[in-house]
Motif scaffolding. Structure first.
Motif, PDB file in Angstrom:
ATOM      1  N   ALA A 170       0.826  -1.201   0.000  1.00 45.77           N
ATOM      2  CA  ALA A 170       0.000   0.000   0.000  1.00 45.77           C
ATOM      3  C   ALA A 170       0.865   1.257   0.000  1.00 45.77           C
ATOM      4  O   ALA A 170       0.565   2.238  -0.700  1.00 45.77           O
ATOM      5  CB  ALA A 170      -0.930   0.007   1.211  1.00 45.77           C
ATOM      6  N   ARG A 171       1.941   1.243   0.763  1.00 42.56           N
ATOM      7  CA  ARG A 171       2.863   2.395   0.772  1.00 42.56           C
ATOM      8  C   ARG A 171       3.510   2.581  -0.595  1.00 42.56           C
ATOM      9  O   ARG A 171       3.689   3.704  -1.067  1.00 42.56           O
ATOM     10  CB  ARG A 171       3.949   2.175   1.833  1.00 42.56           C
ATOM     11  N   ILE A 172       3.865   1.473  -1.224  1.00 38.42           N
ATOM     12  CA  ILE A 172       4.476   1.536  -2.556  1.00 38.42           C
ATOM     13  C   ILE A 172       3.496   2.139  -3.556  1.00 38.42           C
ATOM     14  O   ILE A 172       3.851   3.022  -4.345  1.00 38.42           O
ATOM     15  CB  ILE A 172       4.935   0.135  -3.000  1.00 38.42           C
ATOM     16  N   ARG A 173       2.242   1.682  -3.521  1.00 37.87           N
ATOM     17  CA  ARG A 173       1.250   2.236  -4.447  1.00 37.87           C
ATOM     18  C   ARG A 173       1.032   3.723  -4.184  1.00 37.87           C
ATOM     19  O   ARG A 173       0.833   4.510  -5.120  1.00 37.87           O
ATOM     20  CB  ARG A 173      -0.070   1.472  -4.329  1.00 37.87           C
ATOM     21  N   ALA A 174       1.058   4.113  -2.918  1.00 36.28           N
ATOM     22  CA  ALA A 174       0.862   5.526  -2.590  1.00 36.28           C
ATOM     23  C   ALA A 174       1.979   6.383  -3.189  1.00 36.28           C
ATOM     24  O   ALA A 174       1.726   7.479  -3.706  1.00 36.28           O
ATOM     25  CB  ALA A 174       0.800   5.712  -1.077  1.00 36.28           C
ATOM     26  N   LEU A 175       3.216   5.897  -3.144  1.00 36.42           N
ATOM     27  CA  LEU A 175       4.328   6.652  -3.720  1.00 36.42           C
ATOM     28  C   LEU A 175       4.264   6.672  -5.242  1.00 36.42           C
ATOM     29  O   LEU A 175       4.596   7.680  -5.873  1.00 36.42           O
ATOM     30  CB  LEU A 175       5.660   6.064  -3.255  1.00 36.42           C
ATOM     31  N   LEU A 176       3.836   5.568  -5.818  1.00 32.13           N
ATOM     32  CA  LEU A 176       3.740   5.507  -7.279  1.00 32.13           C
ATOM     33  C   LEU A 176       2.545   6.300  -7.802  1.00 32.13           C
ATOM     34  O   LEU A 176       2.490   6.621  -8.987  1.00 32.13           O
ATOM     35  CB  LEU A 176       3.636   4.056  -7.746  1.00 32.13           C
ATOM     36  N   ARG A 177       1.612   6.620  -6.916  1.00 33.83           N
ATOM     37  CA  ARG A 177       0.410   7.315  -7.353  1.00 33.83           C
ATOM     38  C   ARG A 177       0.718   8.674  -7.971  1.00 33.83           C
ATOM     39  O   ARG A 177      -0.022   9.176  -8.802  1.00 33.83           O
ATOM     40  CB  ARG A 177      -0.539   7.503  -6.162  1.00 33.83           C
TER      41      ARG A 177
ATOM     42  N   ALA B  68      -5.115  -1.332   4.384  1.00 35.03           N
ATOM     43  CA  ALA B  68      -3.818  -0.679   4.583  1.00 35.03           C
ATOM     44  C   ALA B  68      -3.720   0.623   3.816  1.00 35.03           C
ATOM     45  O   ALA B  68      -3.177   1.619   4.313  1.00 35.03           O
ATOM     46  CB  ALA B  68      -2.688  -1.622   4.172  1.00 35.03           C
ATOM     47  N   GLU B  69      -4.266   0.658   2.603  1.00 35.21           N
ATOM     48  CA  GLU B  69      -4.120   1.856   1.775  1.00 35.21           C
ATOM     49  C   GLU B  69      -5.134   2.937   2.112  1.00 35.21           C
ATOM     50  O   GLU B  69      -4.808   4.124   2.083  1.00 35.21           O
ATOM     51  CB  GLU B  69      -4.227   1.489   0.295  1.00 35.21           C
ATOM     52  N   VAL B  70      -6.355   2.538   2.442  1.00 37.14           N
ATOM     53  CA  VAL B  70      -7.402   3.536   2.686  1.00 37.14           C
ATOM     54  C   VAL B  70      -7.407   4.013   4.136  1.00 37.14           C
ATOM     55  O   VAL B  70      -7.585   5.199   4.410  1.00 37.14           O
ATOM     56  CB  VAL B  70      -8.785   2.975   2.301  1.00 37.14           C
ATOM     57  N   TRP B  71      -7.193   3.082   5.070  1.00 38.13           N
ATOM     58  CA  TRP B  71      -7.206   3.464   6.483  1.00 38.13           C
ATOM     59  C   TRP B  71      -5.821   3.527   7.091  1.00 38.13           C
ATOM     60  O   TRP B  71      -5.626   4.144   8.139  1.00 38.13           O
ATOM     61  CB  TRP B  71      -8.072   2.489   7.283  1.00 38.13           C
ATOM     62  N   ASN B  72      -4.845   2.866   6.456  1.00 38.31           N
ATOM     63  CA  ASN B  72      -3.457   2.866   6.922  1.00 38.31           C
ATOM     64  C   ASN B  72      -3.359   2.420   8.377  1.00 38.31           C
ATOM     65  O   ASN B  72      -2.541   2.911   9.138  1.00 38.31           O
ATOM     66  CB  ASN B  72      -2.820   4.260   6.765  1.00 38.31           C
ATOM     67  N   ASP B  73      -4.247   1.522   8.787  1.00 38.06           N
ATOM     68  CA  ASP B  73      -4.256   1.071  10.177  1.00 38.06           C
ATOM     69  C   ASP B  73      -4.939  -0.295  10.245  1.00 38.06           C
ATOM     70  O   ASP B  73      -6.146  -0.380  10.454  1.00 38.06           O
ATOM     71  CB  ASP B  73      -5.005   2.083  11.047  1.00 38.06           C
ATOM     72  N   LEU B  74      -4.158  -1.339  10.095  1.00 35.49           N
ATOM     73  CA  LEU B  74      -4.734  -2.680  10.075  1.00 35.49           C
ATOM     74  C   LEU B  74      -5.129  -3.169  11.468  1.00 35.49           C
ATOM     75  O   LEU B  74      -5.872  -4.121  11.604  1.00 35.49           O
ATOM     76  CB  LEU B  74      -3.745  -3.665   9.456  1.00 35.49           C
ATOM     77  N   GLU B  75      -4.626  -2.503  12.502  1.00 40.38           N
ATOM     78  CA  GLU B  75      -4.894  -2.980  13.849  1.00 40.38           C
ATOM     79  C   GLU B  75      -6.316  -2.655  14.296  1.00 40.38           C
ATOM     80  O   GLU B  75      -6.997  -3.469  14.902  1.00 40.38           O
ATOM     81  CB  GLU B  75      -3.881  -2.355  14.831  1.00 40.38           C
ATOM     82  N   SER B  76      -6.763  -1.426  14.015  1.00 41.17           N
ATOM     83  CA  SER B  76      -8.052  -0.980  14.560  1.00 41.17           C
ATOM     84  C   SER B  76      -9.206  -1.096  13.568  1.00 41.17           C
ATOM     85  O   SER B  76     -10.358  -1.018  13.965  1.00 41.17           O
ATOM     86  CB  SER B  76      -7.938   0.477  15.038  1.00 41.17           C
ATOM     87  N   LYS B  77      -8.901  -1.263  12.291  1.00 36.81           N
ATOM     88  CA  LYS B  77      -9.961  -1.358  11.296  1.00 36.81           C
ATOM     89  C   LYS B  77     -10.207  -2.822  10.930  1.00 36.81           C
ATOM     90  O   LYS B  77      -9.284  -3.624  10.880  1.00 36.81           O
ATOM     91  CB  LYS B  77      -9.604  -0.547  10.039  1.00 36.81           C
ATOM     92  N   THR B  78     -11.459  -3.150  10.673  1.00 38.30           N
ATOM     93  CA  THR B  78     -11.822  -4.537  10.414  1.00 38.30           C
ATOM     94  C   THR B  78     -12.523  -4.667   9.071  1.00 38.30           C
ATOM     95  O   THR B  78     -12.878  -3.679   8.433  1.00 38.30           O
ATOM     96  CB  THR B  78     -12.772  -5.045  11.512  1.00 38.30           C
ATOM     97  N   SER B  79     -12.736  -5.919   8.665  1.00 38.83           N
ATOM     98  CA  SER B  79     -13.467  -6.170   7.422  1.00 38.83           C
ATOM     99  C   SER B  79     -14.885  -5.635   7.506  1.00 38.83           C
ATOM    100  O   SER B  79     -15.475  -5.271   6.485  1.00 38.83           O
ATOM    101  CB  SER B  79     -13.477  -7.668   7.125  1.00 38.83           C
TER     102      SER B  79
END
Length: 228
Positions: free
Chosen positions: A109-116, A172-183
């Protein structure tokens, strides 16, 4: 092309394969001088740069790149977690910084953000048009009002139209927080996005069901934007 400068095969090999699965051309080098040489001789879109490279460490590679005037995006990888090291890396010219061990979905997700920054300002597919700069979405010429997360969800999917994007990658890309966000959070926002696209499609003279089918659920994996 993504240049991966990493001397540990246990990291370089799986990361290279993951990037290739994402559709990127990848070259791997294992030392600092080779990283500098590759950026000078080839068209590189992103440099994923390990801090602890032999021959010349990542900080020096980054400093020399910036001194040469290049604006090549640099994502630095490091086993160090000290805040001072983080700041030093950014001061050397890195655009982003990820500590090892990292989650693959977050790193991608970080890679895509930089390539964006190299992605066109306008995405258009299947009658939907996104002006990323103006944050404007239209369906067959009619504007659709999307909340911020809905806009980001659509951007992620349209950037990779026709491909399946996993739930972890989207979180990861939209919320950048896998710990607190869920499906459940993702499903809720995706439902709102689908509904708005369906209504906009119907208002434009199409069938609401067609709008709903723009985003397909791939069970057990993630979502896909249908370009047709």
């Amino acid at each position: 092309m993504v240049l991966l400068a990493e001397d540990d095969p246990a990291i370089a090999d799986p990361l290279s394969r993951a990037l290739q699965r994402e559709g990127y051309e990848v070259e791997v080098v294992a030392d600092g001088p080779s990283a500098l040489e590759a950026t000078a001789e080839q068209r590189v879109d992103l440099l994923v740069l390990d801090l602890g490279l032999p021959g010349m460490d990542g900080l020096e590679v980054c400093r020399r790149l910036r001194a040469s005037g290049t604006e090549l995006p640099v994502l630095m990888l490091t086993a160090r977690t000290d805040e001072v090291d983080f700041v030093v890396g950014l001061d050397a010219g890195a655009d982003d910084y990820v500590a090892k061990p990292f989650r693959l979905a977050e790193l991608l997700a970080r890679i895509r953000a930089l390539l964006r920054r190299r992605v066109p300002e306008v995405l258009e597919s299947g009658g939907i048009r996104m002006d990323l700069g103006a944050r404007l979405v239209t369906v067959d010429g009619r504007e659709v009002q999307l909340a911020n997360k809905e806009f980001e969800l659509l951007r992620v999917l349209m950037t990779r139209a026709g491909q399946v994007v996993s739930r972890d990658e989207i979180l990861a890309e939209v919320w950048n927080d896998l710990e607190s966000k869920t499906s459940k959070t993702l499903d809720m926002h995706m439902s709102w996005l689908r509904r708005k696209l369906a209504i906009a499609t119907e208002d434009a003279g199409g069938k609401q069901a067609d709008g709903e089918r723009k985003i397909a659920t791939v069970r057990g994996v993630g979502f896909r934007f249908n370009a047709e």
